[in-house]
Design an enzyme around this catalytic site. Sequence first.
Site, PDB file in Angstrom:
ATOM      1  N   ARG A 106      -3.637  -0.472  10.001  1.00 26.71           N
ATOM      2  CA  ARG A 106      -3.034  -0.388  11.080  1.00 26.71           C
ATOM      3  C   ARG A 106      -3.786   0.818  12.617  1.00 26.71           C
ATOM      4  O   ARG A 106      -3.479   2.283  11.755  1.00 26.71           O
ATOM      5  CB  ARG A 106      -1.407   0.229  11.331  1.00 26.71           C
ATOM      6  CG  ARG A 106      -0.235   0.278  12.137  1.00 26.71           C
ATOM      7  CD  ARG A 106       0.970   0.973  11.856  1.00 26.71           C
ATOM      8  NE  ARG A 106       1.154  -0.211  10.959  1.00 26.71           N
ATOM      9  CZ  ARG A 106       2.398   0.047   9.890  1.00 26.71           C
ATOM     10  NH1 ARG A 106       2.685   1.937  10.415  1.00 26.71           N
ATOM     11  NH2 ARG A 106       2.566  -0.701   8.840  1.00 26.71           N
ATOM     12  N   HIS A 151      -0.970   3.085   7.139  1.00 23.01           N
ATOM     13  CA  HIS A 151      -2.196   1.788   6.545  1.00 23.01           C
ATOM     14  C   HIS A 151      -2.897   2.690   7.562  1.00 23.01           C
ATOM     15  O   HIS A 151      -4.079   1.944   7.725  1.00 23.01           O
ATOM     16  CB  HIS A 151      -0.744   1.090   8.238  1.00 23.01           C
ATOM     17  CG  HIS A 151      -0.303   0.603   7.453  1.00 23.01           C
ATOM     18  ND1 HIS A 151      -0.186  -0.515   7.055  1.00 23.01           N
ATOM     19  CD2 HIS A 151       1.635   0.688   6.816  1.00 23.01           C
ATOM     20  CE1 HIS A 151       0.885  -0.896   6.019  1.00 23.01           C
ATOM     21  NE2 HIS A 151       1.657   0.224   6.275  1.00 23.01           N
ATOM     22  N   ASP A 158       1.461  -4.256   3.737  1.00 24.77           N
ATOM     23  CA  ASP A 158       3.237  -4.753   3.565  1.00 24.77           C
ATOM     24  C   ASP A 158       3.216  -6.596   3.877  1.00 24.77           C
ATOM     25  O   ASP A 158       2.357  -7.325   4.380  1.00 24.77           O
ATOM     26  CB  ASP A 158       3.232  -4.332   4.862  1.00 24.77           C
ATOM     27  CG  ASP A 158       3.756  -3.075   4.973  1.00 24.77           C
ATOM     28  OD1 ASP A 158       3.788  -2.225   4.213  1.00 24.77           O
ATOM     29  OD2 ASP A 158       4.088  -2.680   7.083  1.00 24.77           O
ATOM     30  N   GLU A 240      10.317   1.837   0.448  1.00 19.40           N
ATOM     31  CA  GLU A 240      10.407  -0.198   1.186  1.00 19.40           C
ATOM     32  C   GLU A 240       9.864  -1.058   0.201  1.00 19.40           C
ATOM     33  O   GLU A 240       8.286  -0.941  -0.260  1.00 19.40           O
ATOM     34  CB  GLU A 240       8.832   0.660   2.262  1.00 19.40           C
ATOM     35  CG  GLU A 240       9.908   1.581   3.120  1.00 19.40           C
ATOM     36  CD  GLU A 240       8.747   1.146   4.422  1.00 19.40           C
ATOM     37  OE1 GLU A 240       7.220   0.608   3.946  1.00 19.40           O
ATOM     38  OE2 GLU A 240       9.051   1.773   5.410  1.00 19.40           O
ATOM     39  N   HIS A 243       5.950  -2.444   0.897  1.00 20.35           N
ATOM     40  CA  HIS A 243       4.782  -1.321   1.265  1.00 20.35           C
ATOM     41  C   HIS A 243       3.930  -1.300   0.067  1.00 20.35           C
ATOM     42  O   HIS A 243       4.767  -0.212  -0.980  1.00 20.35           O
ATOM     43  CB  HIS A 243       5.563   0.196   1.942  1.00 20.35           C
ATOM     44  CG  HIS A 243       4.304   0.579   2.234  1.00 20.35           C
ATOM     45  ND1 HIS A 243       3.703   1.553   4.114  1.00 20.35           N
ATOM     46  CD2 HIS A 243       4.354   1.634   1.909  1.00 20.35           C
ATOM     47  CE1 HIS A 243       3.245   1.906   3.357  1.00 20.35           C
ATOM     48  NE2 HIS A 243       2.360   2.702   2.606  1.00 20.35           N
TER      49      HIS A 243
END
Length: 269
Positions: A106, A151, A158, A240, A243
Site C-alpha cells: 500500500r 503495508h 490482508d 485484525e 492482517h
Amino acid sequence: MTRLSMAVRSLVTVLAALLAVTAASATARATTEPKAPADFVALRSVDPTIIQEIRYFTPHNFVGERIDGYQQPLCILTRPAAEALHQAQQRLLGQGYSLKVYDCYRPQRSVDHFVRWAKDLEDQAMKAEFYPNVDKTRLFEDGYVAEKSGHSRGSTMDLTIVKLPALPTRPYVPGEPLVPCFAPQGERFPDNSVDMGTGYDCFDTLSHTLDPRIQGQQRANRLLLKDTLEGLGFVNLAEEWWHFTYKPELYPDTYFDFPVSTKSLIQSQ
C-alpha cells in the site's frame, strides 16, 4: 504597433510561457513516479491461483471511493512474502480452499488518503457498514487509522480463505443500502469467502482474531487461516483477523510510495 496590440502580444507570450511550464511540470511528474525495488513482485507472477479482490481499487471500502495510488487491482509484495504465500496456498488447495487477498503493498499516498478522510468528520458515507459502533473522532485513538502502515513496507497483506470452487462475488453498487460488517453472513455484503464472523476492514472489536465471542465454524475458519500462515513465518495482527506480515521483513524501516501498478515493477518479471 499600437500600445493595445503590444499589450495583447505580451499577454499572449506570458500565457504561452505559463502553459509551457505547466505542461513541463505535468510531464516531469508523469515520468518521475518512484519505482519498486527489484525484489518486489506481482503476486500473480509467483502464484496465479491466489484470488485477488483488491478493495482499495474499488469504492467498496470504508472511505467509499478508490484510494489514491491504486492504479490497478494488483497485489504487489516483496518476493519472500509472495513465495511464502505460495506455500500457504499449496497447503490450502490440498484441503479444498484458496487464499484471497484484499490488499498487499500500500503506497504512503494511500495511507495519506486514509488520514485525510479520517480527519473529515463530516464524511461518514460508509459508517453503516464499516464502523457502525465507532465514533469517527476515535479512529486514530482506537488504532483503526494511523499515519504509517506496515503495508507500505511490502511484506504485509490482508487476506481470507475461499472454499473451492470459488463462487463469483457481485460488484458493489455505490449508494446501495449498507449493512453492518458484523451482521450474520447472510445479511452483510456478500463475499465468496468462508464466514470469519465479520467482513473485511470491519472497525469493531469483533474483528480481533481471537475475540471470545467468535466461536464455532467462524473461529475454526479464523484459526485455519492463522495456523496455516503462522506455520510459514507470518505474524498476525491480533486486532485484525485478516492482517498478516511475513517475517523477517526485507524493508522493516522503509515506507514506499510507488503506485500499485505493473509499471512500478521491474519489467523483467
